[in-house]
Write a protein that holds these residues in place. Structure first.
Motif, PDB file in Angstrom:
ATOM      1  N   GLN A 172      -5.197   0.552   1.572  1.00  0.00           N
ATOM      2  CA  GLN A 172      -5.798  -0.408   2.778  1.00  0.00           C
ATOM      3  C   GLN A 172      -6.370  -1.338   2.435  1.00  0.00           C
ATOM      4  N   VAL A 173      -6.732  -2.375   3.477  1.00  0.00           N
ATOM      5  CA  VAL A 173      -7.475  -3.627   3.300  1.00  0.00           C
ATOM      6  C   VAL A 173      -8.040  -3.962   4.917  1.00  0.00           C
ATOM      7  N   ALA A 174      -9.224  -3.968   4.977  1.00  0.00           N
ATOM      8  CA  ALA A 174      -9.844  -3.789   6.275  1.00  0.00           C
ATOM      9  C   ALA A 174     -10.784  -4.965   6.336  1.00  0.00           C
ATOM     10  N   MET A 175     -10.806  -5.273   7.838  1.00  0.00           N
ATOM     11  CA  MET A 175     -12.026  -5.948   8.023  1.00  0.00           C
ATOM     12  C   MET A 175     -12.878  -4.969   8.898  1.00  0.00           C
ATOM     13  N   VAL A 176     -14.644  -5.014   8.727  1.00  0.00           N
ATOM     14  CA  VAL A 176     -15.271  -4.179   9.520  1.00  0.00           C
ATOM     15  C   VAL A 176     -16.248  -5.094  10.360  1.00  0.00           C
ATOM     16  N   TYR A 177     -16.444  -5.179  11.816  1.00  0.00           N
ATOM     17  CA  TYR A 177     -16.968  -6.199  12.664  1.00  0.00           C
ATOM     18  C   TYR A 177     -18.426  -5.257  13.270  1.00  0.00           C
ATOM     19  N   GLN A 178     -19.450  -5.154  13.418  1.00  0.00           N
ATOM     20  CA  GLN A 178     -20.667  -4.432  13.427  1.00  0.00           C
ATOM     21  C   GLN A 178     -21.719  -5.895  14.295  1.00  0.00           C
ATOM     22  N   PRO A 179     -20.966  -6.282  15.852  1.00  0.00           N
ATOM     23  CA  PRO A 179     -21.616  -6.227  16.730  1.00  0.00           C
ATOM     24  C   PRO A 179     -23.267  -6.219  16.728  1.00  0.00           C
ATOM     25  N   PHE A 180     -23.392  -5.200  16.957  1.00  0.00           N
ATOM     26  CA  PHE A 180     -25.417  -4.998  17.165  1.00  0.00           C
ATOM     27  C   PHE A 180     -25.778  -4.266  15.885  1.00  0.00           C
TER      28      PHE A 180
ATOM     29  N   LEU B 105     -10.194  -2.996  11.470  1.00  0.00           N
ATOM     30  CA  LEU B 105      -8.525  -3.698  11.438  1.00  0.00           C
ATOM     31  C   LEU B 105      -8.584  -4.256  10.560  1.00  0.00           C
ATOM     32  N   GLY B 106      -6.626  -3.420  10.058  1.00  0.00           N
ATOM     33  CA  GLY B 106      -6.929  -3.878   8.220  1.00  0.00           C
ATOM     34  C   GLY B 106      -5.144  -3.072   8.508  1.00  0.00           C
ATOM     35  N   ALA B 107      -4.165  -3.383   7.187  1.00  0.00           N
ATOM     36  CA  ALA B 107      -3.541  -3.487   7.013  1.00  0.00           C
ATOM     37  C   ALA B 107      -3.641  -2.405   5.477  1.00  0.00           C
ATOM     38  N   GLY B 108      -1.881  -1.937   5.102  1.00  0.00           N
ATOM     39  CA  GLY B 108      -1.911  -1.120   4.305  1.00  0.00           C
ATOM     40  C   GLY B 108      -0.940  -0.487   3.762  1.00  0.00           C
ATOM     41  N   ILE B 109      -1.002   0.391   2.553  1.00  0.00           N
ATOM     42  CA  ILE B 109       1.016   0.673   2.577  1.00  0.00           C
ATOM     43  C   ILE B 109       0.570   2.641   2.513  1.00  0.00           C
ATOM     44  N   ASN B 110       1.429   3.268   3.092  1.00  0.00           N
ATOM     45  CA  ASN B 110       0.982   5.442   2.924  1.00  0.00           C
ATOM     46  C   ASN B 110       2.214   5.564   2.742  1.00  0.00           C
ATOM     47  N   VAL B 111       1.681   6.588   1.037  1.00  0.00           N
ATOM     48  CA  VAL B 111       3.155   7.245   0.248  1.00  0.00           C
ATOM     49  C   VAL B 111       3.027   8.159   0.627  1.00  0.00           C
ATOM     50  N   THR B 112       3.826   9.112   0.858  1.00  0.00           N
ATOM     51  CA  THR B 112       3.914   9.711   1.387  1.00  0.00           C
ATOM     52  C   THR B 112       4.738  11.479   0.380  1.00  0.00           C
ATOM     53  N   SER B 113       4.352  11.570  -0.033  1.00  0.00           N
ATOM     54  CA  SER B 113       4.886  12.707  -1.363  1.00  0.00           C
ATOM     55  C   SER B 113       5.668  14.791  -0.485  1.00  0.00           C
ATOM     56  N   PRO B 114       6.212  14.926  -0.400  1.00  0.00           N
ATOM     57  CA  PRO B 114       6.954  15.602   0.637  1.00  0.00           C
ATOM     58  C   PRO B 114       6.166  17.038  -0.290  1.00  0.00           C
TER      59      PRO B 114
ATOM     60  N   THR C 231       4.994   0.747   5.251  1.00  0.00           N
ATOM     61  CA  THR C 231       4.233  -0.227   5.449  1.00  0.00           C
ATOM     62  C   THR C 231       2.647   0.726   6.701  1.00  0.00           C
ATOM     63  N   THR C 232       1.533   0.262   6.921  1.00  0.00           N
ATOM     64  CA  THR C 232       0.882   0.879   7.389  1.00  0.00           C
ATOM     65  C   THR C 232      -0.417  -0.379   8.432  1.00  0.00           C
ATOM     66  N   MET C 233      -0.570  -0.174   8.902  1.00  0.00           N
ATOM     67  CA  MET C 233      -1.377  -0.250  10.018  1.00  0.00           C
ATOM     68  C   MET C 233      -2.451  -0.029  11.004  1.00  0.00           C
ATOM     69  N   LEU C 234      -4.035  -0.308  10.448  1.00  0.00           N
ATOM     70  CA  LEU C 234      -5.269   0.710  11.113  1.00  0.00           C
ATOM     71  C   LEU C 234      -6.101   0.359  12.189  1.00  0.00           C
ATOM     72  N   ALA C 235      -6.375   0.975  12.622  1.00  0.00           N
ATOM     73  CA  ALA C 235      -7.506   0.103  13.652  1.00  0.00           C
ATOM     74  C   ALA C 235      -8.933   1.013  13.959  1.00  0.00           C
TER      75      ALA C 235
END
Length: 293
Positions: free
Chosen positions: A204-212, A223-232, A245-249
């Motif tokens: 994944q590639v993500a943006m990190v916001y630190q307000p304080f 917040l970010g996005a990427g790929i998830n590879v599942t191997s049973p 495709t995966t989204m993350l928060a």
């Protein structure tokens, strides 16, 4: 007449000899006095040289005692006393107590402990909370700041490692980040999760916001996005790996232990956009650290 003249000449000769003898005696006395006067400055010179050598030795001992303290900050204790420990922790014994009015030198800080040197050449560690009443050379109060994000400037790369739980599976992750500003960073993340029925690799590639950023324990958002590879892990029926495709928060907490080291805890929700009828949500908990380059 001739006899009188001879007697006069003899008397005159005796008179001249007496004068010469008196002159030599006077010259000898003057020479002795001169030699005696020359001895006094030499003795004073020897004493002066001895005093100078003693002062030089004293200065050398002092410089040796406080060698390397050019960057240290001298302060005066304003508390009734300050306990000095042998190491940076409450578990170490107290071996010295600095009293009110005593001068100490602040050498370096490790998390919320400060290494100090006393005027009696004893070095140890003091809790930052115990240094609330110390004064500088001009009588101004000196504050020792706790580690926070103000110690880390922008424009830094950092490496991170973490361990956690990925939908019930053990996960191990690494990340490479770049701090654009004191509030904003971007990260490239890779996670390997090992479960009972399947393994997952998440990139994944993500943006990190630190307000304080200047809080001791500072929250941040991801917040970010990427790929998830599942191997049973099927052993009877051959199955194919699935890539989604995966989204993350997520949200997390970060605290800085030093200018180059921070620990963090994070909760992340991964939303998998699958080709099946229903998309999948995966919750991840993890704990890790960052090392600033």
């Amino acid at each position: 007449m001739l006899k009188l003249h001879q007697n006069s000449i003899g008397s005159f000769a005796v008179f001249v000899l007496l004068l010469l003898f008196s002159g030599q005696a006077s010259s000898g006395q003057t020479l002795m006095e001169s030699d005696s006067s020359d001895d006094t400055p030499q003795e004073e010179l020897v004493e002066t040289e001895t005093e100078t050598e003693t002062e030089t030795e004293t200065e050398t001992e002092t410089e040796k005692k406080y060698k390397g303290l050019e960057d240290a900050e001298p302060v005066t204790v304003g508390n009734a006393f300050i306990n000095i420990y042998r190491g940076p922790g409450r578990g170490y014994p107290i071996f010295y107590v600095a009293e009110y009015g005593e001068q100490i030198w602040l050498l370096k800080r490790r998390t919320d402990w400060v290494k100090v040197l006393t005027s009696r050449n004893k070095s140890g560690w003091v809790k930052v909370d115990d240094l609330r009443e110390i004064y500088g050379e001009n009588g101004e109060i000196v504050r020792v700041p706790l580690p926070d994000f103000s110690d880390v400037d922008d424009g830094y790369f950092y490496l991170g490692m973490n361990y956690g739980d990925f939908a019930g599976a053990d996960s191990l992750g690494v990340s490479l980040g770049y701090q654009f500003t004191v509030n904003l960073a971007t990260e490239i993340r890779a996670t390997q999760a090992v479960g009972s029925y399947s393994d997952s690799q998440v990139y994944q590639v993500a943006m990190v916001y630190q307000p304080f950023p200047r809080w001791k324990i500072s929250p941040y958002f991801v917040l970010g996005a990427g790929i998830n590879v599942t191997s049973p892990n099927a052993t009877i029926v051959a199955t194919e790996d699935r890539q989604d495709t995966t989204m993350l928060a997520g949200v997390g907490l970060r605290t800085y232990l030093s200018r180059r080291f921070a620990i963090r805890a994070e909760y992340t929700n991964h939303y998998l956009l699958t080709t099946q009828e229903n998309n999948q949500e995966i919750v991840e908990w993890k704990l890790g650290f960052d090392v600033y380059l």
